[in-house]
Motif scaffolding. Structure first.
Motif, PDB file in Angstrom:
ATOM      1  N   SER A  49      21.092  19.279  -8.592  1.00 29.18           N
ATOM      2  CA  SER A  49      19.879  19.962  -9.075  1.00 29.18           C
ATOM      3  C   SER A  49      18.795  19.876  -8.016  1.00 29.18           C
ATOM      4  N   GLN A  50      17.903  20.833  -8.053  1.00 29.83           N
ATOM      5  CA  GLN A  50      16.821  20.880  -7.071  1.00 29.83           C
ATOM      6  C   GLN A  50      15.548  20.321  -7.688  1.00 29.83           C
ATOM      7  N   PHE A  51      14.736  19.629  -6.873  1.00 25.76           N
ATOM      8  CA  PHE A  51      13.478  19.087  -7.390  1.00 25.76           C
ATOM      9  C   PHE A  51      12.512  18.882  -6.233  1.00 25.76           C
ATOM     10  N   ALA A  52      11.289  18.543  -6.565  1.00 22.73           N
ATOM     11  CA  ALA A  52      10.264  18.170  -5.585  1.00 22.73           C
ATOM     12  C   ALA A  52       9.348  17.144  -6.252  1.00 22.73           C
ATOM     13  N   ASP A  53       8.867  16.183  -5.484  1.00 18.93           N
ATOM     14  CA  ASP A  53       7.943  15.178  -6.017  1.00 18.93           C
ATOM     15  C   ASP A  53       7.042  14.699  -4.892  1.00 18.93           C
ATOM     16  N   GLU A  54       6.354  13.574  -5.080  1.00 20.99           N
ATOM     17  CA  GLU A  54       5.429  13.111  -4.037  1.00 20.99           C
ATOM     18  C   GLU A  54       6.143  12.574  -2.815  1.00 20.99           C
ATOM     19  N   ILE A  55       7.445  12.304  -2.933  1.00 18.77           N
ATOM     20  CA  ILE A  55       8.231  11.821  -1.798  1.00 18.77           C
ATOM     21  C   ILE A  55       8.800  13.000  -1.000  1.00 18.77           C
ATOM     22  N   PHE A  56       9.362  13.964  -1.725  1.00 15.82           N
ATOM     23  CA  PHE A  56      10.043  15.100  -1.088  1.00 15.82           C
ATOM     24  C   PHE A  56       9.287  16.399  -1.339  1.00 15.82           C
ATOM     25  N   ALA A  57       9.106  17.169  -0.267  1.00 10.45           N
ATOM     26  CA  ALA A  57       8.554  18.513  -0.440  1.00 10.45           C
ATOM     27  C   ALA A  57       9.576  19.422  -1.103  1.00 10.45           C
ATOM     28  N   LYS A  58      10.846  19.183  -0.804  1.00  6.26           N
ATOM     29  CA  LYS A  58      11.943  19.942  -1.392  1.00  6.26           C
ATOM     30  C   LYS A  58      13.189  19.094  -1.255  1.00  6.26           C
ATOM     31  N   ALA A  59      13.970  19.000  -2.348  1.00  3.97           N
ATOM     32  CA  ALA A  59      15.113  18.087  -2.286  1.00  3.97           C
ATOM     33  C   ALA A  59      16.170  18.461  -3.298  1.00  3.97           C
ATOM     34  N   LEU A  60      17.357  17.905  -3.090  1.00  4.47           N
ATOM     35  CA  LEU A  60      18.461  18.009  -4.037  1.00  4.47           C
ATOM     36  C   LEU A  60      18.768  16.629  -4.587  1.00  4.47           C
ATOM     37  N   GLN A  61      19.048  16.579  -5.868  1.00  2.62           N
ATOM     38  CA  GLN A  61      19.507  15.336  -6.489  1.00  2.62           C
ATOM     39  C   GLN A  61      20.957  15.514  -6.900  1.00  2.62           C
ATOM     40  N   GLY A  75       0.799  -1.222   0.000  1.00  2.00           N
ATOM     41  CA  GLY A  75       0.000   0.000   0.000  1.00  2.00           C
ATOM     42  C   GLY A  75       0.828   1.266   0.000  1.00  2.00           C
ATOM     43  N   TYR A  76       2.085   1.197   0.453  1.00  2.20           N
ATOM     44  CA  TYR A  76       2.941   2.379   0.447  1.00  2.20           C
ATOM     45  C   TYR A  76       3.180   2.891  -0.972  1.00  2.20           C
ATOM     46  N   TYR A  77       3.126   2.007  -1.955  1.00  4.14           N
ATOM     47  CA  TYR A  77       3.513   2.363  -3.317  1.00  4.14           C
ATOM     48  C   TYR A  77       2.324   2.709  -4.214  1.00  4.14           C
ATOM     49  N   LYS A  78       1.134   2.621  -3.657  1.00  4.84           N
ATOM     50  CA  LYS A  78      -0.039   2.983  -4.450  1.00  4.84           C
ATOM     51  C   LYS A  78       0.017   4.465  -4.809  1.00  4.84           C
ATOM     52  N   GLU A  79      -0.260   4.768  -6.024  1.00  7.30           N
ATOM     53  CA  GLU A  79      -0.346   6.142  -6.544  1.00  7.30           C
ATOM     54  C   GLU A  79       1.000   6.858  -6.569  1.00  7.30           C
ATOM     55  N   LEU A  80       2.103   6.159  -6.314  1.00  5.52           N
ATOM     56  CA  LEU A  80       3.429   6.772  -6.433  1.00  5.52           C
ATOM     57  C   LEU A  80       3.936   6.629  -7.867  1.00  5.52           C
ATOM     58  N   THR A  81       4.555   7.674  -8.366  1.00  5.73           N
ATOM     59  CA  THR A  81       5.187   7.591  -9.684  1.00  5.73           C
ATOM     60  C   THR A  81       6.689   7.419  -9.565  1.00  5.73           C
ATOM     61  N   THR A  82       7.260   7.914  -8.446  1.00  5.28           N
ATOM     62  CA  THR A  82       8.703   7.735  -8.223  1.00  5.28           C
ATOM     63  C   THR A  82       9.030   6.264  -8.036  1.00  5.28           C
ATOM     64  N   PHE A  83       8.187   5.567  -7.262  1.00  6.28           N
ATOM     65  CA  PHE A  83       8.320   4.124  -7.055  1.00  6.28           C
ATOM     66  C   PHE A  83       6.981   3.481  -7.398  1.00  6.28           C
ATOM     67  N   PRO A  84       6.719   3.236  -8.676  1.00  5.36           N
ATOM     68  CA  PRO A  84       5.399   2.740  -9.082  1.00  5.36           C
ATOM     69  C   PRO A  84       5.104   1.364  -8.496  1.00  5.36           C
ATOM     70  N   ALA A  85       3.841   1.130  -8.172  1.00  2.00           N
ATOM     71  CA  ALA A  85       3.436  -0.174  -7.647  1.00  2.00           C
ATOM     72  C   ALA A  85       3.725  -1.287  -8.648  1.00  2.00           C
ATOM     73  N   ALA A  86       3.700  -0.959  -9.937  1.00  2.00           N
ATOM     74  CA  ALA A  86       3.970  -1.971 -10.966  1.00  2.00           C
ATOM     75  C   ALA A  86       5.402  -2.479 -10.919  1.00  2.00           C
ATOM     76  N   HIS A  87       6.278  -1.726 -10.280  1.00  2.00           N
ATOM     77  CA  HIS A  87       7.682  -2.136 -10.187  1.00  2.00           C
ATOM     78  C   HIS A  87       7.985  -2.911  -8.899  1.00  2.00           C
ATOM     79  N   CYS A  88       6.958  -3.170  -8.098  1.00  2.00           N
ATOM     80  CA  CYS A  88       7.164  -3.933  -6.862  1.00  2.00           C
ATOM     81  C   CYS A  88       7.338  -5.419  -7.184  1.00  2.00           C
ATOM     82  N   VAL A  89       8.245  -6.049  -6.478  1.00  2.00           N
ATOM     83  CA  VAL A  89       8.379  -7.507  -6.542  1.00  2.00           C
ATOM     84  C   VAL A  89       7.391  -8.078  -5.529  1.00  2.00           C
ATOM     85  N   GLU A  90       6.331  -8.719  -6.019  1.00  5.93           N
ATOM     86  CA  GLU A  90       5.257  -9.191  -5.149  1.00  5.93           C
ATOM     87  C   GLU A  90       5.514 -10.619  -4.690  1.00  5.93           C
TER      88      GLU A  90
END
Length: 819
Positions: A660-672, A533-548
């Motif tokens: 570089s600076q970015f933000a996504d559903e995991i980070f409110a503000k982050a550096l890569q 359930g942690y990976y539902k609706e995530l694009t950074t770590f899509p649920a489709a990429h989970c090893v079930e």
């Protein structure tokens, strides 16, 4: 597993005390913990005696009590008040004398001299249930006339002490999950010092088929799931209470006797380690047994009364119309043996361990049968087990064997062939064991030598030893029977074994762990299995990429993690809920991914990948409760500094990193942070409020994720060099630059370093200002430049030229202005 000392002695002739047996078993790999003295009846009937009622009169102050005097075989008769309706003069009874402790389950009480309705009573005349020998509580026990007063009750009832050895059976030693299995190992060990020790296996020579009046057809539709199945019919049985010896055998190891047929099946499991099942033959519809799967969603009620929904891969034992039993796991409610049963069908089978394990996990069942079947029983002793069970049924329940043994075994499972050299034995053990000793040990372990020469042996390992299939496995068996204590440990290197150097990754993990621990971090280790359930609706770590997982234990552990983040957040929430809010965690761990786009037909593992990562988490206060420093909250910059210190310690060249600076559903503000080749090396930032809310965390959490594998590649060719400290001074120049808000310091630093590659050593940001007195959309950076020539002293002209060039490039690139 509970092993009875007395039961064990039925198979091996030894004179060891229980503690000595425990030591012997531990020395051969069957680690034995506690040794407990037990009786078949709790308390061993201590303090109870056979007595004779001499007189019996009514109690003057009660309408149901009686005042008796009893003869206990010596001394003056005792006065005892008794409320049983069947007490009478001349009866032989069981008396609990003063001071006797009686047990009721886990509770106990002590008989004391007392007054009952004003009359003195010295003891208690007992019923069956009060002393634990039965369930009748309607009245006191009335013994035959030949019972002798004064006889201790434990002698009258033949109560014997036994010792229970708690043997810790490792998952690979399913062959030792029985009394005979343990006896077999113990006998092999004892034979090395005492040739007279003998392993005694119960004889089945008396087995015979009397008629064919109950010939039940057996059909195996799925031989992969059931490689071997045997069945036998016995007619005319009488289902009743088991004899005392069998009840005692089961009670002493913690099992509850049920009836003679069921007790025999339980006895066989714990005697020989082979699960079996008894069916009421009258309930086998169509007079046939079919081993097959049932349609997905089929309902089935098991012995515990629970209705279960079957899967399409659950192997079932069926009759002509319906399922009767979950194969190798649990019986059905409607096909078992009852007191009304007259004919039985016995089943002894070898089921595919994988099928049994999956079914047991799917239904959340863990039975004696599934425990053994899912680890792999011996497929080649089923006929012996069947004969042993049939003889016990005839002995205890009567009846006649009314069919041949049905044995469906289409593809025989053969003993494991192993080739073994004496040189390898010596190399691995570190000692030269005489060849005859080796062969004696192999013979004691029932490993057959089919060919031998001066240098090697060709062996056949019995199929019950599922864990012995390689030469090193055989050598381990030889060593444990020979005795680890018989190997001399000296400073001389006797073994030719070599080992590789520790991997560089391991050394660096230790190095960084020590660095982080010194900075106040605590290492955590989370489960690689996590909640899908942690990976539902995530694009950074899509649920489709989970090893079930095909058969998850729960929805909280149904996929393998793609990131260390959520495990760390669970640990933070756990700590904060226990008033530990100032947190610094780190974890080294693997992350797992599935990408169907990478699938190749010839390689089933092609979609799957695994990466090693280092995660860092900080939350709460950096400083709190200090008299010398005000409380200071943890920050993004604190974590960024810890991460940069890791890079610095490992020799990562910061000049070659792209930030570089970015933000996504995991980070409110982050550096890569990327390598020069564009590979993502790390990210560091503030975890988004949405995720923190889902994890029930009400404060900021700062998280950094370092791709450990890429980090190791980045420093692969790094060498530490030493240079003399320059004799010539460095020069610092400060600039206050007005730039657009979207301009990052990393970009300014990059342009400055490219402007002067040789003499410009460092570029440092020491102040950022945004606010009044600045143009809209602008901010001010205060930057320090360090310039140094290691061969001579710089003059003002050279320094000004460098700064002019830097300013010009910054103006051109970012429209920067000097303040």
């Amino acid at each position: 597993m509970n092993i009875s000392y007395n039961w064990l002695k039925e198979y091996v002739n030894f004179d060891l005390q229980p503690a000595e047996v425990a030591d012997a078993l531990t020395s051969i790999g069957l680690e034995t913990g506690t040794i407990e003295e037990v009786q078949t009846i709790k308390g061993g009937l201590e303090g109870l005696v056979i007595a004779e009622v001499l007189t019996c009169v009514e109690h003057p102050n009660s309408d149901h009590l009686h005042i008796t005097t009893v003869n206990t075989g010596g001394g003056e008769p005792l006065q005892v008040v008794c409320g049983a309706p069947n007490v009478a003069a001349g009866k032989k009874v069981v008396l609990a004398t003063n001071g006797t402790t009686l047990y009721d389950g886990d509770e106990s009480f002590t008989i004391k001299k007392s007054k009952i309705r004003g009359v003195e009573s010295n003891g208690m005349i007992c019923s069956e249930v009060e002393i634990g020998i039965g369930t009748d509580h309607s009245g006191i026990i009335l013994l035959p006339d030949d019972a002798v007063p004064g006889t201790p009750a434990k002698e009258y009832y033949n109560i014997k002490s036994d010792y229970i050895l708690e043997v810790d059976i490792t998952p690979n030693r399913i062959d030792a999950c029985s009394h005979f299995g343990v006896a077999r190992d113990l006998a092999a060990f004892l034979k090395q010092t005492n040739a007279a020790v003998e392993l005694k296996k119960p004889s089945v020579d008396a087995f015979a088929v009397q008629n064919h009046n109950l010939d039940i057809q057996v059909i195996v539709e799925n031989s992969e799931a059931c490689p071997r199945y045997t069945g036998l019919s016995i007619s005319g049985v009488t289902v009743k209470e088991s004899p005392e010896w069998l009840q005692n055998r089961l009670k002493v190891i913690g099992l509850r006797p049920i009836n003679n047929i069921v007790d025999i099946t339980n006895f066989i499991v714990h005697e020989l380690g082979q699960p079996m099942h008894a069916f009421d033959a009258s309930r086998i519809k169509g007079n046939k047994v079919v081993i097959r799967t049932t349609p997905e969603g089929t309902k089935f009620t098991t012995l515990d009364g629970v209705e279960r929904t079957l899967g399409g891969n659950d192997l079932m034992i069926c009759n002509g119309e319906e399922a009767m039993c979950i194969a190798g796991v649990f019986g059905g409610l409607d096909s078992g043996v009852t007191e009304a049963t007259k004919d039985v069908f016995l089943e002894v089978a070898y089921f595919n361990p994988t099928w049994v394990r999956k079914t047991a996990r799917r239904h959340g069942l863990n039975t004696d049968a599934s425990f053994r079947n899912e680890r792999g029983c011996d497929p080649n002793h089923l006929i012996y087990v069947m004969k042993r069970a049939a003889l016990l049924v005839q002995e205890l329940a009567g009846g006649t064997v009314s069919s041949e043994i049905k044995d469906l075994y289409p593809e025989q499972i053969k003993p494991f062939a192993v080739d073994l050299t004496y040189r390898k034995i010596q190399t691995l053990i570190g000692k030269e064991i005489p060849k005859e000793t080796i062969k004696n040990i192999l013979n004691a372990l029932e490993i057959v030598v089919v060919r031998e020469d001066s240098e090697s042996l060709s062996l056949l390992v019995p199929t019950y030893r599922v864990d012995v299939q390689r030469d090193v496995d055989v050598i381990e068996d030889i060593l444990r029977i020979y005795g680890y204590n018989n190997i001399d440990f000296t400073t001389e290197q006797r073994s030719n074994l070599t080992h590789a150097q520790k991997p560089v990754s391991h050394e660096l993990i230790t190095l960084i762990s020590e660095q982080l621990t010194a900075c106040g971090f605590n290492e955590i280790l989370n489960n690689s299995l996590t909640k899908g359930g942690y990976y539902k609706e995530l694009t950074t770590f899509p649920a489709a990429h989970c090893v079930e997982l095909l058969n998850p234990l729960s929805s909280d552990l149904n996929v393998m993690r793609q990131t260390l983040l959520f495990g760390g957040l669970e640990s933070i929430a756990h700590n904060r809920n226990r008033k530990n809010g100032d947190i610094r965690f780190y974890e080294f761990g693997n992350c797992y991914f599935k990408n169907e786009e990478l699938r190749k037909e010839e390689d089933i593992l092609s979609p799957y990948s695994e990466e090693n990562h280092l995660g860092l988490w900080i939350s709460g206060n950096k400083v709190s409760g200090s008299w010398a420093h005000p409380n200071e909250a943890s920050s993004f910059y604190e974590l960024k500094a810890y991460m940069e210190n890791i890079f610095r310690r490992l020799g990562v060249d910061k000049k070659k990193l792209v930030i570089s600076q970015f933000a996504d559903e995991i980070f409110a503000k982050a550096l890569q942070i990327n390598t020069a080749a564009g590979k993502k090396l790390a990210v560091v930032g503030i975890v988004s409020k949405k995720i923190l809310k889902e994890m029930d965390i009400d404060t900021d959490v700062f998280y950094a994720d370092i791709h450990w594998n890429i980090l190791l590649k980045q420093i692969r060719n790094h060498t530490v060099t030493f240079t003399e400290i320059s004799k010539f001074p460095s020069v610092k120049r400060d600039l206050a630059l007005l730039v657009n808000k979207e301009v990052q310091f990393a970009d300014i630093r990059k342009v400055a370093m490219e402007s002067e590659r040789k003499l410009l050593k460092e570029v440092t940001l020491f102040d950022v200002y945004e606010g009044k007195n600045l143009e809209a959309g602008k901010k001010s950076y205060a930057i320090n430049f360090l310039i140094q020539d290691e061969t001579k002293t710089l003059n003002d002209k050279q320094i000004d030229a460098i700064m002019t060039k830097i300013i010009a490039n910054l103006t051109q690139k970012f429209e920067a202005k000097l303040r």
